[in-house]
Design a protein around this motif. Structure first.
Motif, PDB file in Angstrom:
ATOM      1  N   GLY A  51       0.774  -1.230   0.000  1.00  0.00           N
ATOM      2  CA  GLY A  51       0.000   0.000   0.000  1.00  0.00           C
ATOM      3  C   GLY A  51       0.804   1.279   0.000  1.00  0.00           C
ATOM      4  N   GLY A  52       2.137   1.192   0.034  1.00  0.00           N
ATOM      5  CA  GLY A  52       2.972   2.381  -0.045  1.00  0.00           C
ATOM      6  C   GLY A  52       2.926   3.241   1.205  1.00  0.00           C
ATOM      7  N   ALA A  66       6.589   6.648  -1.460  1.00  0.00           N
ATOM      8  CA  ALA A  66       6.351   5.423  -2.217  1.00  0.00           C
ATOM      9  C   ALA A  66       4.853   5.241  -2.455  1.00  0.00           C
ATOM     10  N   PRO A  67       4.428   5.019  -3.698  1.00  0.00           N
ATOM     11  CA  PRO A  67       3.008   4.882  -3.996  1.00  0.00           C
ATOM     12  C   PRO A  67       2.462   3.493  -3.671  1.00  0.00           C
ATOM     13  N   ASN A  68       1.156   3.387  -3.695  1.00  0.00           N
ATOM     14  CA  ASN A  68       0.447   2.121  -3.535  1.00  0.00           C
ATOM     15  C   ASN A  68       0.584   1.339  -4.838  1.00  0.00           C
ATOM     16  N   HIS A  72      -5.258  -2.965  -5.825  1.00  0.00           N
ATOM     17  CA  HIS A  72      -6.478  -2.185  -5.602  1.00  0.00           C
ATOM     18  C   HIS A  72      -6.805  -1.389  -6.873  1.00  0.00           C
ATOM     19  N   PRO A  73      -8.052  -1.464  -7.353  1.00  0.00           N
ATOM     20  CA  PRO A  73      -8.394  -0.844  -8.643  1.00  0.00           C
ATOM     21  C   PRO A  73      -8.417   0.678  -8.633  1.00  0.00           C
ATOM     22  N   VAL A  74      -8.531   1.298  -7.462  1.00  0.00           N
ATOM     23  CA  VAL A  74      -8.598   2.755  -7.388  1.00  0.00           C
ATOM     24  C   VAL A  74      -7.333   3.327  -6.750  1.00  0.00           C
ATOM     25  N   ASP A  75      -6.976   2.815  -5.586  1.00  0.00           N
ATOM     26  CA  ASP A  75      -5.838   3.360  -4.850  1.00  0.00           C
ATOM     27  C   ASP A  75      -4.497   2.810  -5.325  1.00  0.00           C
ATOM     28  N   GLY A 129      -6.063   2.838   0.309  1.00  0.00           N
ATOM     29  CA  GLY A 129      -5.234   3.930   0.822  1.00  0.00           C
ATOM     30  C   GLY A 129      -4.390   4.518  -0.283  1.00  0.00           C
ATOM     31  N   TRP A 130      -4.605   5.782  -0.554  1.00  0.00           N
ATOM     32  CA  TRP A 130      -3.857   6.446  -1.618  1.00  0.00           C
ATOM     33  C   TRP A 130      -2.820   7.358  -1.016  1.00  0.00           C
ATOM     34  N   HIS A 131      -1.656   7.345  -1.594  1.00  0.00           N
ATOM     35  CA  HIS A 131      -0.569   8.183  -1.087  1.00  0.00           C
ATOM     36  C   HIS A 131      -0.054   9.059  -2.214  1.00  0.00           C
TER      37      HIS A 131
END
Length: 280
Positions: A51-52, A66-68, A72-75, A129-131
């Protein structure tokens, strides 16, 4: 921008590809070391989700998050086409066509291993969870990154379709250069010839770790700690450091998941003149 070629690099549900990808992501390619749960020591007790969220402070160069990269189709990356992900791994180009900061060593990775990583990421546990993963680089950071970005976008040679695995110096070089990215720390600052050697025996780059400055040790030459190790001692070092709970800029937990054959190959590479093993 020009569409960079990534022909044939697509995910598959073939168990052999997925398992190879899992091993690379959690182990020698150290993807989970950056994109995994940033909580201290969590990776030592189980394989982390992707999940980053880990923050990297680069001093005057700026910072990165660091990104996700979970499914996960959105995050995460679940909705992105295979070609977009393959281009990011091979050429360092993000989903928006922008050059990514050169922190991954995957541009020289074999086609098979790129496909394996794609396959595992598709099969990974979705993590919500979006980063914010945009590079918050200073002008200095952009200037420093520019030559490496250009090199990734215009590779001089086509990476091999398949490499190893085998307990050989040639495969050890592939792991060091194309998978683990050892050069990124263990190359003398400002140099381009690879690992520091007799000409620069005291070590590679000076790294900022938490509140300390740590110089990466030399991996070749009589001053290198490896020069006085047997192969078994080298392997045991990775096994011990992966489990001792110590904090270090070296991703011991990830590298501790390498097999004995992989570590043996790396040892042979570091103890051998690499000029004769540079193969394409």
């Amino acid at each position: 921008m020009h569409v960079l070629p990534v022909e044939g690099l697509i995910a598959t549900w073939d168990p052999a590809y997925v398992e190879r990808g899992r091993h690379l992501v959690m182990g020698p390619a150290r993807c989970a070391a950056c994109h995994g749960d940033p909580s201290p020591n969590i990776a030592r007790t189980h394989e982390p989700t992707l999940g980053g969220g880990r923050l990297f402070r680069l001093g005057i160069a700026g910072s990165l998050v660091a990104p996700n990269i979970s499914a996960h189709p959105v995050d995460g990356i679940g909705a992105l086409p295979d070609a977009t992900l393959a281009r990011a791994l091979r050429h360092g180009v993000d989903r928006h066509g922008r050059r990514m900061f050169p922190v991954m060593a995957t541009d020289e990775m074999s086609d098979y291993d790129i496909q394996a990583i794609l396959s595992y990421l598709r099969a990974s546990e979705p993590e919500a969870g979006w980063h914010d993963a945009r590079a918050k680089l200073s002008w200095f950071g952009k200037v420093v990154a520019a030559p490496r970005l250009q090199a990734r976008a215009n590779p001089q040679d086509r990476p091999r379709a398949f490499v190893g695995p085998e307990r050989s110096a040639a495969y050890g070089q592939y792991l060091a250069d194309a998978v683990a990215g050892c050069r990124s720390c263990h190359t003398e600052s400002g140099g381009s010839s690879g690992f520091v050697s007799e000409a620069a025996p005291y070590g590679g780059r000076t790294l900022r770790w938490e509140r300390e400055s740590i110089r990466a040790p030399a991996l070749r030459g009589v001053r290198s700690p490896i020069a006085h190790m047997t192969e078994q001692q080298f392997i045991e070092l990775f096994r011990t450091r992966a489990n001792d709970g110590g904090r270090s800029p070296m991703p011991w937990t990830a590298f501790g998941r390498m097999t004995d054959d992989e570590l043996g190959a790396l040892y042979l590479h570091l103890r051998t003149d690499t000029a004769s093993h540079r193969a394409r």
